[in-house]
Design an enzyme around this catalytic site. Structure first.
Site, mmCIF file in Angstrom:
data_model
loop_
_atom_site.group_PDB
_atom_site.id
_atom_site.type_symbol
_atom_site.label_atom_id
_atom_site.label_comp_id
_atom_site.label_asym_id
_atom_site.label_seq_id
_atom_site.Cartn_x
_atom_site.Cartn_y
_atom_site.Cartn_z
ATOM 1 N N CYS A 153 -5.117 -3.236 2.613
ATOM 2 C CA CYS A 153 -4.873 -3.002 4.029
ATOM 3 C C CYS A 153 -6.115 -3.186 4.930
ATOM 4 O O CYS A 153 -6.503 -4.310 5.217
ATOM 5 C CB CYS A 153 -4.255 -1.622 4.227
ATOM 6 S SG CYS A 153 -3.384 -1.414 5.811
ATOM 7 N N GLU A 176 0.854 -1.192 0.000
ATOM 8 C CA GLU A 176 0.000 0.000 0.000
ATOM 9 C C GLU A 176 0.891 1.244 0.000
ATOM 10 O O GLU A 176 1.959 1.265 0.605
ATOM 11 C CB GLU A 176 -0.885 0.002 1.246
ATOM 12 C CG GLU A 176 -1.812 1.199 1.343
ATOM 13 C CD GLU A 176 -2.648 1.209 2.617
ATOM 14 O OE1 GLU A 176 -3.756 1.772 2.586
ATOM 15 O OE2 GLU A 176 -2.198 0.658 3.647
ATOM 16 N N LYS A 223 -9.689 1.518 -2.655
ATOM 17 C CA LYS A 223 -9.891 0.995 -1.302
ATOM 18 C C LYS A 223 -11.278 1.352 -0.782
ATOM 19 O O LYS A 223 -11.662 2.523 -0.741
ATOM 20 C CB LYS A 223 -8.808 1.569 -0.378
ATOM 21 C CG LYS A 223 -8.812 1.022 1.035
ATOM 22 C CD LYS A 223 -7.637 1.642 1.808
ATOM 23 C CE LYS A 223 -7.542 1.123 3.226
ATOM 24 N NZ LYS A 223 -6.420 1.795 3.959
#
Length: 277
Positions: A156, A40, A115
C-alpha cells in the site's frame, strides 16, 4: 504465467474473512491461475483498535494464515497474501506488524515482508491516520523466487516511495506486488498513476490487489485492482466491487522492455549536493 487478483471487502471477523479467502483461492486454482494475489489486511480491516486487539494473533494462531496455507496446499497454488495484522512480540514488542506473506503450493511460507512505510497522514480536518501508533514498521526489502519470476513485495503506502522499488529491482525483481486498502480520495487522485509509474520505472509487472467498498468498521476503500505490464499498459482493471480477476503475464516482456529502455541498467548511485540559496 496466469495470475488471479482478489478484490475484497474484508470485515472485522477473521473467521468470516478466512472462509472467503479459502473460497477465492479454490476459485483461482480452478480457473487455472498459478498464483493468487490478495489485498492489504485480507484477514481483518478494523479501525477500532480496541476491538481489533481481541482478534489479532501471532502467526501460529492466525485463522486467516492457517486457511491460506491449507487451501494453497489443497489447491496446489501459490498465494501472495497481501497482508495480515500480526502480533510478533520478538520483532515489534507491544505493537503489531502489517505483514505480507508468500505461500508456496505445499502450504509452506516462502517469504515474509513487513510494511516499511506506515500510513501517517492528514488528509483533512476530520480525516487523519496514524498507522505507526499501533504498528511497527519493517526494516528490510524482500524478494522471493516463484516459477518464472522474482517477486518484489510491498504494501500500500510503500507505493509512494520509489526507492523501495529501486532496491527490489536492483535485487532482481521483475514482478512487483502492491496490495492495498487505499482511501477513496487518495485512490481517485493517485492510485493508477503511482502504479503505472512503478511499473514503467522498473520495467516490471505490477500486480495490485485492493480492498473495495464500504467496510464493517465504517471506512470506504477505493478498489480498482490492477495488473500493469512493464511498458505501463493496464492489463487488468477491476473497478469497484468484489471478486476475482484473471490475467496472463508474458514474462518475456520484462527483458524486451528493459532492453529498449535500460533504465534499471543505467541507474546511477549518487548523492546530489544541496546548495542553500
Amino acid at each position: 504465467m496466469k495470475v488471479a487478483v482478489a478484490q475484497m471487502c474484508s470485515g472485522i471477523d477473521p473467521d468470516q474473512n478466512a472462509r472467503q479467502l479459502a473460497s477465492l483461492i479454490a476459485e483461482a486454482a480452478a480457473g487455472g491461475a498459478e498464483i493468487i494475489f490478495t489485498p492489504e489486511m485480507t484477514g481483518l480491516l478494523d479501525r477500532d483498535r480496541s476491538r481489533a486487539a481481541g482478534a489479532i494473533r501471532g502467526e501460529a494462531d492466525d485463522l486467516v494464515l492457517s486457511a491460506a496455507r491449507s487451501e494453497a496446499r489443497d489447491a496446489r497454488i501459490w498465494v501472495q497474501l497481501g497482508s495480515l495484522a500480526v502480533k510478533d512480540l520478538e520483532r515489534s514488542g507491544d505493537k503489531w506488524v502489517n505483514r505480507s506473506y508468500l505461500i508456496a503450493p505445499d502450504g509452506e511460507i516462502a517469504a515474509r515482508y513487513d510494511k516499511i512505510h506506515l500510513f501517517d497522514v492528514d488528509l483533512g480536518p476530520d480525516d487523519s491516520a496514524r498507522e505507526s501508533s499501533a504498528y511497527a514498521g519493517g526494516r528490510q526489502a524482500v524478494v522471493a523466487a516463484i516459477p518464472g519470476a522474482t517477486l518484489g513485495m510491498s504494501i500500500c503506502y510503500d507505493v509512494r516511495f520509489s526507492g523501495l522499488y529501486e532496491a527490489l529491482t536492483n535485487a532482481g525483481a521483475d514482478l512487483l506486488s502492491i496490495p492495498a486498502a487505499f482511501t477513496v480520495p487518495t485512490g481517485k487522485a493517485h492510485w493508477e498513476i503511482l502504479l503505472r509509474a512503478r511499473a514503467i520505472e522498473a520495467g516490471a509487472f505490477v500486480v495490485a490487489a485492493a480492498q473495495s467498498g464500504r467496510h464493517e468498521d465504517g471506512r470506504t476503500t477505493h478498489g480498482h485492482s490492477m495488473v500493469i505490464d512493464p511498458w505501463g499498459k493496464v492489463l487488468l482493471y477491476m473497478g469497484e466491487g468484489t471478486g476475482l480477476g484473471f490475467c496472463e503475464l508474458d514474462l518475456k516482456q520484462v527483458q524486451e522492455v528493459r532492453s529498449r529502455i535500460p533504465a534499471v541498467a543505467n541507474r546511477k548511485k549518487f548523492a546530489l549536493p544541496v546548495h542553500p540559496a
